[in-house]
Scaffold this motif. Structure first.
Motif, short mmCIF file in Angstrom:
data_model
loop_
_atom_site.label_atom_id
_atom_site.label_comp_id
_atom_site.label_asym_id
_atom_site.label_seq_id
_atom_site.Cartn_x
_atom_site.Cartn_y
_atom_site.Cartn_z
N MET A 208 -4.14 -5.50 4.69
CA MET A 208 -4.19 -6.71 3.93
C MET A 208 -3.32 -6.60 2.68
O MET A 208 -2.67 -7.56 2.31
N THR A 209 -3.34 -5.47 2.05
CA THR A 209 -2.48 -5.31 0.88
C THR A 209 -1.01 -5.27 1.27
O THR A 209 -0.16 -5.66 0.49
N ASP A 210 -0.72 -4.78 2.50
CA ASP A 210 0.66 -4.77 2.95
C ASP A 210 1.18 -6.20 3.12
O ASP A 210 2.32 -6.50 2.77
N ASP A 211 0.35 -7.09 3.68
CA ASP A 211 0.74 -8.49 3.84
C ASP A 211 0.96 -9.14 2.48
O ASP A 211 1.89 -9.94 2.30
N ARG A 212 0.12 -8.81 1.58
CA ARG A 212 0.22 -9.38 0.24
C ARG A 212 1.50 -8.88 -0.45
O ARG A 212 2.20 -9.65 -1.09
N ASP A 213 1.81 -7.60 -0.32
CA ASP A 213 3.02 -7.04 -0.91
C ASP A 213 4.27 -7.64 -0.26
O ASP A 213 5.25 -7.94 -0.95
N GLU A 214 4.21 -7.83 1.05
CA GLU A 214 5.35 -8.44 1.74
C GLU A 214 5.55 -9.88 1.28
O GLU A 214 6.67 -10.34 1.09
#
Length: 114
Positions: free
Chosen positions: A1-7
């Motif tokens: 979820m944090t990866d999607d947010r960072d992307e």
């Protein structure tokens, strides 16, 4: 979820960088256009100054010639001569203002020179 947010944040940052770059290039073009317009205004102002100096010298010469003719009674000769002198003075003023002829420099008189 944090990866999607960072992307998502990276995509948004890249999009904002692209928009900022396009705005900066548009501002540079506007500044260049303003510089060209300002140069045009300066040229127009210089032309108006030179033409008004030229016309003023001719008018002053004609008026002085007319006044001289009226008081002295030298019919057209005073006006003709002073009109020509006014024309010459106008040409000289225009050439000086345009920088084609140097302005006269008066020498300082020193006590040792006579």
């Amino acid at each position: 979820m944090t990866d999607d947010r960072d992307e998502g944040l990276e995509q948004r940052r890249a999009q904002l960088d692209a928009e900022l770059a396009s705005k900066r290039s548009a501002m540079r073009e506007d500044e260049g256009r303003e510089v060209r317009v300002e140069e045009g205004r300066k040229g127009y102002a210089q032309a108006m100054k030179l033409s008004s100096e030229f016309i003023a010298a001719i008018i002053v010469g004609a008026v002085l010639g007319y006044v001289l003719d009226r008081f002295v009674g030298t019919a057209p000769w005073g006006m003709i001569i002073l009109l020509l002198l006014g024309f010459c003075a106008g040409v000289l003023n225009v050439l000086r203002s345009a920088g084609k002829v140097a302005t006269p420099v008066l020498e300082e008189r020193r006590p040792d020179k006579k």
